[in-house]
Design a protein around this motif. Structure first.
Motif, PDB file in Angstrom:
ATOM      1  N   ARG A  27      94.813  75.850 -45.593  1.00  0.00           N
ATOM      2  CA  ARG A  27      95.654  76.980 -46.356  1.00  0.00           C
ATOM      3  C   ARG A  27      95.894  75.966 -47.933  1.00  0.00           C
ATOM      4  NH1 ARG A  27      99.803  79.237 -43.810  1.00  0.00           N
ATOM      5  NH2 ARG A  27      99.898  78.597 -41.596  1.00  0.00           N
ATOM      6  N   GLY A  28      96.134  77.328 -49.127  1.00  0.00           N
ATOM      7  CA  GLY A  28      95.810  76.467 -50.681  1.00  0.00           C
ATOM      8  C   GLY A  28      94.187  76.656 -50.838  1.00  0.00           C
ATOM      9  N   ASP A  29      94.603  76.022 -51.901  1.00  0.00           N
ATOM     10  CA  ASP A  29      93.532  76.875 -52.265  1.00  0.00           C
ATOM     11  C   ASP A  29      92.340  75.866 -53.397  1.00  0.00           C
ATOM     12  OD1 ASP A  29      94.724  75.988 -54.577  1.00  0.00           O
ATOM     13  OD2 ASP A  29      94.501  77.836 -55.942  1.00  0.00           O
ATOM     14  N   SER A  30      91.884  74.531 -52.320  1.00  0.00           N
ATOM     15  CA  SER A  30      91.250  73.094 -52.944  1.00  0.00           C
ATOM     16  C   SER A  30      90.082  73.445 -52.144  1.00  0.00           C
ATOM     17  CB  SER A  30      91.749  72.136 -52.138  1.00  0.00           C
ATOM     18  OG  SER A  30      91.388  70.972 -52.338  1.00  0.00           O
ATOM     19  N   PRO A  31      89.289  73.274 -53.044  1.00  0.00           N
ATOM     20  CA  PRO A  31      87.529  73.039 -51.997  1.00  0.00           C
ATOM     21  C   PRO A  31      87.457  71.980 -51.663  1.00  0.00           C
ATOM     22  CG  PRO A  31      87.647  73.031 -54.779  1.00  0.00           C
ATOM     23  CD  PRO A  31      88.493  72.843 -54.996  1.00  0.00           C
ATOM     24  N   VAL A  32      88.595  70.993 -51.952  1.00  0.00           N
ATOM     25  CA  VAL A  32      87.620  69.511 -51.566  1.00  0.00           C
ATOM     26  C   VAL A  32      87.697  69.228 -49.921  1.00  0.00           C
ATOM     27  CG1 VAL A  32      88.749  66.993 -51.138  1.00  0.00           C
ATOM     28  CG2 VAL A  32      88.544  68.418 -52.973  1.00  0.00           C
ATOM     29  N   PRO A  33      88.220  70.599 -49.065  1.00  0.00           N
ATOM     30  CA  PRO A  33      87.836  70.504 -47.631  1.00  0.00           C
ATOM     31  C   PRO A  33      86.205  70.927 -46.906  1.00  0.00           C
ATOM     32  CG  PRO A  33      89.666  71.123 -47.776  1.00  0.00           C
ATOM     33  CD  PRO A  33      89.500  71.419 -49.252  1.00  0.00           C
ATOM     34  N   MET A  34      86.206  71.757 -47.735  1.00  0.00           N
ATOM     35  CA  MET A  34      84.511  72.366 -47.384  1.00  0.00           C
ATOM     36  C   MET A  34      83.552  71.597 -48.034  1.00  0.00           C
ATOM     37  SD  MET A  34      83.820  75.167 -46.364  1.00  0.00           S
ATOM     38  CE  MET A  34      81.828  74.974 -45.452  1.00  0.00           C
ATOM     39  N   LEU A  35      84.030  71.094 -49.652  1.00  0.00           N
ATOM     40  CA  LEU A  35      82.930  70.908 -50.237  1.00  0.00           C
ATOM     41  C   LEU A  35      82.393  68.765 -48.813  1.00  0.00           C
ATOM     42  CD1 LEU A  35      81.731  68.746 -52.335  1.00  0.00           C
ATOM     43  CD2 LEU A  35      83.568  68.008 -52.962  1.00  0.00           C
ATOM     44  N   VAL A  36      83.793  68.612 -49.004  1.00  0.00           N
ATOM     45  CA  VAL A  36      83.573  67.197 -47.355  1.00  0.00           C
ATOM     46  C   VAL A  36      82.257  67.405 -46.344  1.00  0.00           C
ATOM     47  CG1 VAL A  36      84.686  65.768 -46.093  1.00  0.00           C
ATOM     48  CG2 VAL A  36      85.549  66.312 -48.401  1.00  0.00           C
ATOM     49  N   ILE A  37      82.455  69.453 -45.800  1.00  0.00           N
ATOM     50  CA  ILE A  37      81.979  69.131 -44.484  1.00  0.00           C
ATOM     51  C   ILE A  37      80.264  69.536 -45.254  1.00  0.00           C
ATOM     52  CG2 ILE A  37      81.818  71.661 -42.874  1.00  0.00           C
ATOM     53  CD1 ILE A  37      84.968  71.838 -43.504  1.00  0.00           C
ATOM     54  N   ARG A  38      80.302  70.106 -46.025  1.00  0.00           N
ATOM     55  CA  ARG A  38      78.811  70.258 -47.158  1.00  0.00           C
ATOM     56  C   ARG A  38      78.520  69.174 -47.101  1.00  0.00           C
ATOM     57  NH1 ARG A  38      80.231  75.163 -50.433  1.00  0.00           N
ATOM     58  NH2 ARG A  38      80.050  76.978 -48.500  1.00  0.00           N
ATOM     59  N   LEU A  39      79.275  68.170 -47.837  1.00  0.00           N
ATOM     60  CA  LEU A  39      78.232  66.725 -48.025  1.00  0.00           C
ATOM     61  C   LEU A  39      77.844  65.957 -46.768  1.00  0.00           C
ATOM     62  CD1 LEU A  39      80.398  65.397 -50.913  1.00  0.00           C
ATOM     63  CD2 LEU A  39      78.154  65.395 -50.781  1.00  0.00           C
ATOM     64  N   LEU A  40      78.536  66.178 -45.110  1.00  0.00           N
ATOM     65  CA  LEU A  40      78.306  65.558 -44.668  1.00  0.00           C
ATOM     66  C   LEU A  40      77.027  66.860 -44.035  1.00  0.00           C
ATOM     67  CD1 LEU A  40      78.269  64.118 -41.977  1.00  0.00           C
ATOM     68  CD2 LEU A  40      80.295  65.592 -40.453  1.00  0.00           C
ATOM     69  N   LEU A  41      77.118  67.778 -44.063  1.00  0.00           N
ATOM     70  CA  LEU A  41      76.357  68.847 -42.890  1.00  0.00           C
ATOM     71  C   LEU A  41      74.414  68.643 -43.933  1.00  0.00           C
ATOM     72  CD1 LEU A  41      77.717  72.215 -42.770  1.00  0.00           C
ATOM     73  CD2 LEU A  41      77.384  70.792 -41.448  1.00  0.00           C
ATOM     74  N   ALA A  42      75.127  67.598 -45.428  1.00  0.00           N
ATOM     75  CA  ALA A  42      73.223  67.876 -46.529  1.00  0.00           C
ATOM     76  C   ALA A  42      72.852  66.800 -46.120  1.00  0.00           C
ATOM     77  CB  ALA A  42      73.699  68.326 -47.837  1.00  0.00           C
ATOM     78  N   THR A  43      74.283  65.651 -45.143  1.00  0.00           N
ATOM     79  CA  THR A  43      73.315  64.664 -45.402  1.00  0.00           C
ATOM     80  C   THR A  43      72.725  64.020 -44.020  1.00  0.00           C
ATOM     81  OG1 THR A  43      75.127  63.368 -46.743  1.00  0.00           O
ATOM     82  CG2 THR A  43      74.098  61.806 -44.429  1.00  0.00           C
ATOM     83  N   ILE A  44      73.214  65.157 -42.530  1.00  0.00           N
ATOM     84  CA  ILE A  44      72.510  64.836 -41.932  1.00  0.00           C
ATOM     85  C   ILE A  44      70.930  66.569 -42.416  1.00  0.00           C
ATOM     86  CG2 ILE A  44      72.279  66.497 -39.327  1.00  0.00           C
ATOM     87  CD1 ILE A  44      75.592  65.959 -39.448  1.00  0.00           C
ATOM     88  N   MET A  45      70.580  67.212 -43.001  1.00  0.00           N
ATOM     89  CA  MET A  45      69.902  67.664 -42.558  1.00  0.00           C
ATOM     90  C   MET A  45      69.280  67.312 -43.435  1.00  0.00           C
ATOM     91  SD  MET A  45      70.238  70.433 -40.962  1.00  0.00           S
ATOM     92  CE  MET A  45      68.175  70.831 -41.124  1.00  0.00           C
ATOM     93  N   THR A  46      69.228  66.831 -44.496  1.00  0.00           N
ATOM     94  CA  THR A  46      68.378  65.853 -45.517  1.00  0.00           C
ATOM     95  C   THR A  46      67.938  64.902 -45.236  1.00  0.00           C
ATOM     96  OG1 THR A  46      69.179  66.502 -47.952  1.00  0.00           O
ATOM     97  CG2 THR A  46      67.968  64.763 -47.759  1.00  0.00           C
ATOM     98  N   GLY A  47      68.592  63.721 -43.674  1.00  0.00           N
ATOM     99  CA  GLY A  47      68.034  63.187 -43.478  1.00  0.00           C
ATOM    100  C   GLY A  47      66.658  63.835 -42.390  1.00  0.00           C
ATOM    101  N   ILE A  48      67.027  64.821 -41.594  1.00  0.00           N
ATOM    102  CA  ILE A  48      66.075  65.349 -40.387  1.00  0.00           C
ATOM    103  C   ILE A  48      64.750  65.738 -41.243  1.00  0.00           C
ATOM    104  CG2 ILE A  48      65.413  67.087 -38.719  1.00  0.00           C
ATOM    105  CD1 ILE A  48      69.197  66.656 -38.312  1.00  0.00           C
ATOM    106  N   PHE A  49      65.253  66.257 -42.539  1.00  0.00           N
ATOM    107  CA  PHE A  49      63.965  66.576 -43.374  1.00  0.00           C
ATOM    108  C   PHE A  49      62.925  65.747 -43.859  1.00  0.00           C
ATOM    109  CE2 PHE A  49      61.986  67.544 -47.139  1.00  0.00           C
ATOM    110  CZ  PHE A  49      61.618  68.862 -47.186  1.00  0.00           C
TER     111      PHE A  49
END
Length: 265
Positions: A27-49
């Motif tokens: 609910r609401g229009d904050s981009p922070v929740p998706m930023l947190v999710i994407r930071l986690l995903l980017a960390t995982i994928m960069t580590g695997i790469f």
């Protein structure tokens, strides 16, 4: 009903820019929740790469479809993180033209989510050998043929990024491009890391009939998969819109034209 435009064939136009940096489940229009999710995903994928290229530092790394997919998913998570970071740092209003970095993210999204799942399916159905569990590279294989699809699925499920049927040519084009590359590589005398005259045994162009069948089946499967993902994204949006999402970022409703009969344009 929205009229068709040639721009719809590319990743340059969409009515709500916020769909690229908000989650479907907020609910609401904050981009922070998706930023947190994407930071986690980017960390995982960069580590695997990094794990992949340091474990197998070989000039043959880029000939494998697995690594093409790994690179695409890594770029997807990194470009998505950039979009979310910029949404936090500066206002990205709805209704504006898509910035170039959003278009790049959307392109990687269309390609990577489909490729990741196709690669996972091909590996576990056609290539996986149960005896590999005892081998040193099993966990890396699991990461590059399993976690990649998990990351792609999380991005699909959590983001609002749209999937358009018109964009099906993007992952399909990359898949056919790889098939053509493997054929050219074989014709040029290329080998895999073990000296075999093919990249994958199931895609051995010394037997062009069998290789062509594999390409055709994979292409058909990719089309079906992309269509399924399109349906999943529609269900995601309908469920989240009806149950959770706020509509503060929706474009304002345009009233009927008073000068047209019965309000029809």
């Amino acid at each position: 009903m929205k009229s068709f435009s040639l721009s719809d064939l590319w990743v340059s136009s969409h009515e709500r820019l916020s769909d690229f940096y908000l989650t479907s489940w907020q609910r609401g229009d904050s981009p922070v929740p998706m930023l947190v999710i994407r930071l986690l995903l980017a960390t995982i994928m960069t580590g695997i790469f990094v794990w992949s290229i340091t474990t197998s530092p070989t000039p043959y790394w880029l000939i494998y479809l697995t690594n093409w997919g790994l690179l695409m998913v890594t770029l997807l998570t990194l470009s998505g993180t950039v979009v979310s970071l910029l949404a936090v740092c500066k206002q990205l209003p709805d209704g504006a033209a898509l910035p170039w970095y959003v278009s790049i993210y959307w392109l990687f999204y269309n390609i990577a989510i489909t490729m990741a799942i196709i690669i996972t399916a091909l590996y576990w159905i056609l290539l996986y050998n149960p005896e590999q569990r005892e081998q040193e590279g099993f966990w890396l294989d699991l990461a590059t043929h399993g976690f990649n699809s998990c990351v792609a699925f999380v991005e699909i499920a959590m983001a609002r990024t749209p999937i358009r049927l018109l964009h099906i040519y993007q992952p399909l084009g990359v898949g056919l491009w790889y098939a053509a590359f493997s054929g050219i590589y074989y014709a040029a005398g290329g080998t895999d890391g073990n000296g075999n005259p093919f990249i994958y045994e199931i895609l051995n162009w010394a037997e062009p009939g069998d290789a062509s069948i594999i390409v055709a089946i994979t292409a058909a499967s990719l089309i079906v998969l992309y269509t399924v993902l399109w349906g999943v994204s529609l269900c995601r949006d309908r469920i989240s819109t009806s149950l959770i999402r706020t509509t503060s970022l929706e474009l304002p409703f345009a009233p009927p034209d008073r000068h047209s009969p019965s309000g029809m344009v």
